[in-house]
Design an enzyme around this catalytic site. Structure first.
Site, PDB file in Angstrom:
ATOM      1  N   ARG A   1      16.728 -17.023  -8.077  1.00  0.00           N
ATOM      2  CA  ARG A   1      17.370 -17.979  -8.986  1.00  0.00           C
ATOM      3  C   ARG A   1      18.707 -17.447  -9.487  1.00  0.00           C
ATOM      4  O   ARG A   1      19.648 -18.212  -9.707  1.00  0.00           O
ATOM      5  CB  ARG A   1      16.422 -18.280 -10.159  1.00  0.00           C
ATOM      6  CG  ARG A   1      15.217 -19.139  -9.737  1.00  0.00           C
ATOM      7  CD  ARG A   1      14.056 -18.925 -10.696  1.00  0.00           C
ATOM      8  NE  ARG A   1      12.952 -19.847 -10.495  1.00  0.00           N
ATOM      9  CZ  ARG A   1      11.984 -19.710  -9.573  1.00  0.00           C
ATOM     10  NH1 ARG A   1      12.004 -18.681  -8.727  1.00  0.00           N
ATOM     11  NH2 ARG A   1      11.004 -20.599  -9.492  1.00  0.00           N
TER      12      ARG A   1
ATOM     13  N   GLN B   1       7.859 -23.948  -7.407  1.00  0.00           N
ATOM     14  CA  GLN B   1       8.910 -24.157  -6.400  1.00  0.00           C
ATOM     15  C   GLN B   1       9.348 -25.617  -6.377  1.00  0.00           C
ATOM     16  O   GLN B   1      10.540 -25.917  -6.304  1.00  0.00           O
ATOM     17  CB  GLN B   1       8.415 -23.730  -5.014  1.00  0.00           C
ATOM     18  CG  GLN B   1       8.229 -22.225  -4.907  1.00  0.00           C
ATOM     19  CD  GLN B   1       7.744 -21.784  -3.547  1.00  0.00           C
ATOM     20  OE1 GLN B   1       7.426 -22.597  -2.692  1.00  0.00           O
ATOM     21  NE2 GLN B   1       7.664 -20.475  -3.344  1.00  0.00           N
TER      22      GLN B   1
ATOM     23  N   ASP C   1       0.161 -15.417  -6.945  1.00  0.00           N
ATOM     24  CA  ASP C   1       0.497 -14.470  -5.877  1.00  0.00           C
ATOM     25  C   ASP C   1      -0.375 -13.216  -5.911  1.00  0.00           C
ATOM     26  O   ASP C   1      -0.242 -12.348  -5.041  1.00  0.00           O
ATOM     27  CB  ASP C   1       1.970 -14.064  -5.989  1.00  0.00           C
ATOM     28  CG  ASP C   1       2.898 -15.224  -5.654  1.00  0.00           C
ATOM     29  OD1 ASP C   1       2.464 -16.146  -4.931  1.00  0.00           O
ATOM     30  OD2 ASP C   1       4.051 -15.212  -6.127  1.00  0.00           O
TER      31      ASP C   1
ATOM     32  N   ARG D   1      -4.112 -17.493   2.814  1.00  0.00           N
ATOM     33  CA  ARG D   1      -4.605 -16.268   2.152  1.00  0.00           C
ATOM     34  C   ARG D   1      -6.108 -16.292   1.916  1.00  0.00           C
ATOM     35  O   ARG D   1      -6.731 -15.227   1.813  1.00  0.00           O
ATOM     36  CB  ARG D   1      -3.841 -16.025   0.842  1.00  0.00           C
ATOM     37  CG  ARG D   1      -2.445 -15.514   1.116  1.00  0.00           C
ATOM     38  CD  ARG D   1      -1.697 -15.067  -0.113  1.00  0.00           C
ATOM     39  NE  ARG D   1      -0.413 -14.512   0.294  1.00  0.00           N
ATOM     40  CZ  ARG D   1       0.670 -14.452  -0.471  1.00  0.00           C
ATOM     41  NH1 ARG D   1       0.630 -14.922  -1.707  1.00  0.00           N
ATOM     42  NH2 ARG D   1       1.781 -13.920  -0.009  1.00  0.00           N
TER      43      ARG D   1
ATOM     44  N   ARG E   1       1.743  -9.575   1.077  1.00  0.00           N
ATOM     45  CA  ARG E   1       0.786  -9.274   0.002  1.00  0.00           C
ATOM     46  C   ARG E   1      -0.613  -8.952   0.541  1.00  0.00           C
ATOM     47  O   ARG E   1      -1.363  -8.188  -0.073  1.00  0.00           O
ATOM     48  CB  ARG E   1       0.739 -10.425  -1.008  1.00  0.00           C
ATOM     49  CG  ARG E   1       2.093 -10.661  -1.666  1.00  0.00           C
ATOM     50  CD  ARG E   1       1.983 -11.453  -2.958  1.00  0.00           C
ATOM     51  NE  ARG E   1       3.261 -12.053  -3.296  1.00  0.00           N
ATOM     52  CZ  ARG E   1       4.275 -11.414  -3.877  1.00  0.00           C
ATOM     53  NH1 ARG E   1       4.166 -10.135  -4.186  1.00  0.00           N
ATOM     54  NH2 ARG E   1       5.396 -12.037  -4.153  1.00  0.00           N
TER      55      ARG E   1
END
Ligand code: S3P
Length: 433
Positions: free
Chosen positions: A26, A169, A316, A347, A388
């Site tokens: 950003r 988002q 996340d 995930r 991740r």
């Protein structure tokens, strides 16, 4: 690139993690469109945020750095970007692509946004549909996946949009498009999500007003004013060091300068509910964002049912939470997390396969996971190219009976450059080959 991690170990010391990825994206975007120069300390030199910087360089913005974490952006003003010579490659970054789609919708030239194999599979209808309602000319490939092709339009107009899913988002994409729209753009979220865009727009002189779950921005040609600030360490990166220290045999770790924006601290609430000993020290402000040092001590964890309202605030962190859950006593139940299916990998599937490969009883649910605490054995885990997943499973070795190997780990550099060196310094027996 694979990780090989020796079993066991103790995690202790003092560290700092790289700058916040969401804030770094950003910062480049708003600074590029501001009048004047902005300077950021702690900018994340990861592949995702460097792709965003490269996109603005390709549109005529002079950007110096990052050098020793400092990035200087010479803003060109709201209408100062120039058409890029080719498509803008957002690499692995959903944030880069979705936020840029909003900003590009209001430009006087067209662009094409492309990404890597993982990003090219990710859903873009969530931004395409509301941007079209604002008057944008945007199209995508089969199934509303990238590339995204944006063509210039006369003007955009504000809309009042109710988000079908909790997504920072999508919210940010629409607020950024709203900078270029006639009238007011409002977004109502079904649950709170990270609010870095709102805080940063306000810091750049374009206040976002919040009324409960609804945030609004006024359109019009009002300029953005340059702003300079320090970007805090990414709590999503700190999560790996946190879980490492919690599950390793006795030890104490201090992670300095971590962003603790309340829309990001679900990981702390979830781990504490599992019995984690985590303290926030020295709370302070970095620009528009709250920061603290995190002190964590090895703790005996117990399984919990994760409250669904915490899911968007820890979205996340579930790969790391899953590894903590595997080390906990009893069952951990994660629900209301179907968004995990459309991250850098699926995930839910990747976590379930990884835990099973290391001998943990796990059930993948449509919207989450059921994990029974147990004992990791050694083995091989496929990260599916997801940063991740790779980092989370590297921690499993701390409690495993034999070495753990993680395949396909190069993407760790998208969010956490220096992960291997940092974790080795803290006591994880990790090497990359
Ligand atoms: C992000 C928002 C989240 C998160 C992603 C970064 C952001 O995605 O998973 O890593 O910077 O706005 P969603 O908003 O799509 O859940």
């Amino acid at each position: 690139m694979d990780f090989e991690i020796a079993p066991g170990g103790r995690i202790a010391g003092v560290c700092r993690v790289p700058g916040d990825k969401s804030i770094s994206h950003r910062a480049v975007m708003l600074a590029a469109l501001a009048d004047g120069d902005s300077r950021f300390e702690g900018f994340l030199a990861g592949a995702d945020t460097l792709a965003t910087a490269a996109a603005f360089r390709a549109m005529g913005v002079a950007i110096d750095g990052p050098q020793a974490g400092v990035l200087t952006v010479r803003g060109v003003g709201l209408y100062g970007l120039t058409p890029p010579a080719g498509p803008l490659d957002m690499g692995n970054s959903g944030t880069g692509m979705r936020l840029l789609a909003g900003l590009m919708a209001g430009q006087r030239f067209g662009v094409t946004l492309i990404g890597d194999e993982s990003l090219t599979r990710r859903p873009m209808r969530r931004v395409i549909a509301p941007l079209r309602q604002m008057g944008a000319d945007i199209s995508a490939a089969e199934g509303d996946t990238p590339p995204l092709v944006l063509r210039p339009v006369e003007s955009l107009h504000g809309i009042d949009y109710v988000l079908p899913m909790a997504s920072a988002q999508v919210k940010s994409c629409l607020l950024l498009a709203g900078l270029y729209a006639q009238g007011r753009t409002c977004v109502t979220e079904p649950a709170p999500t990270r609010d870095h865009t709102e805080r940063m727009l306000t810091a750049f002189g374009r206040p976002v007003r919040r009324d409960g779950a609804r945030v609004c921005i006024e359109g019009g040609a009002m300029p953005l004013k340059a702003a300079s600030f320090a970007i805090p360490g990414d709590i999503s990166s700190a999560a790996f060091a946190l879980v490492a220290a919690l599950i390793a045999g006795e030890g104490e770790l201090l992670i300095e300068n971590v962003g603790v924006n309340p829309t990001r601290t679900g990981i702390l609430d979830i781990l504490r509910a599992m019995g984690a000993d985590i303290e926030l020290l020295n709370p302070r402000q970095a620009g528009a964002e709250p920061v603290a040092d995190l002190r964590v001590r090895a703790s005996a964890l117990r399984g919990i049912a994760v409250p669904p309202e915490l899911v968007p605030l820890a979205i996340d962190e579930f790969p790391a939470i899953a590894v903590a859950a595997a080390c906990a006593n009893g069952e951990t139940l994660i629900t209301g997390a179907e968004e995990l299916r459309v991250k850098e990998s699926d995930r839910i599937a990747a976590i379930a396969a990884g835990l099973a490969a290391l001998g943990i009883a796990v059930e993948a649910l449509p919207d989450g996971l059921r994990i029974e605490g147990g004992r990791f054995r050694g083995g091989v885990v496929d990260s599916h190219g997801d940063h991740r997943i790779a980092m989370a499973f590297s921690l499993a070795a701390l409690r495993a009976t034999a070495p753990v190997r993680i395949r396909d780990c190069a993407n760790v550099g998208t969010s956490f450059p220096g992960y291997v060196e940092l974790m080795r310094g803290l006591g994880l027996g990790i090497s990359a080959s």
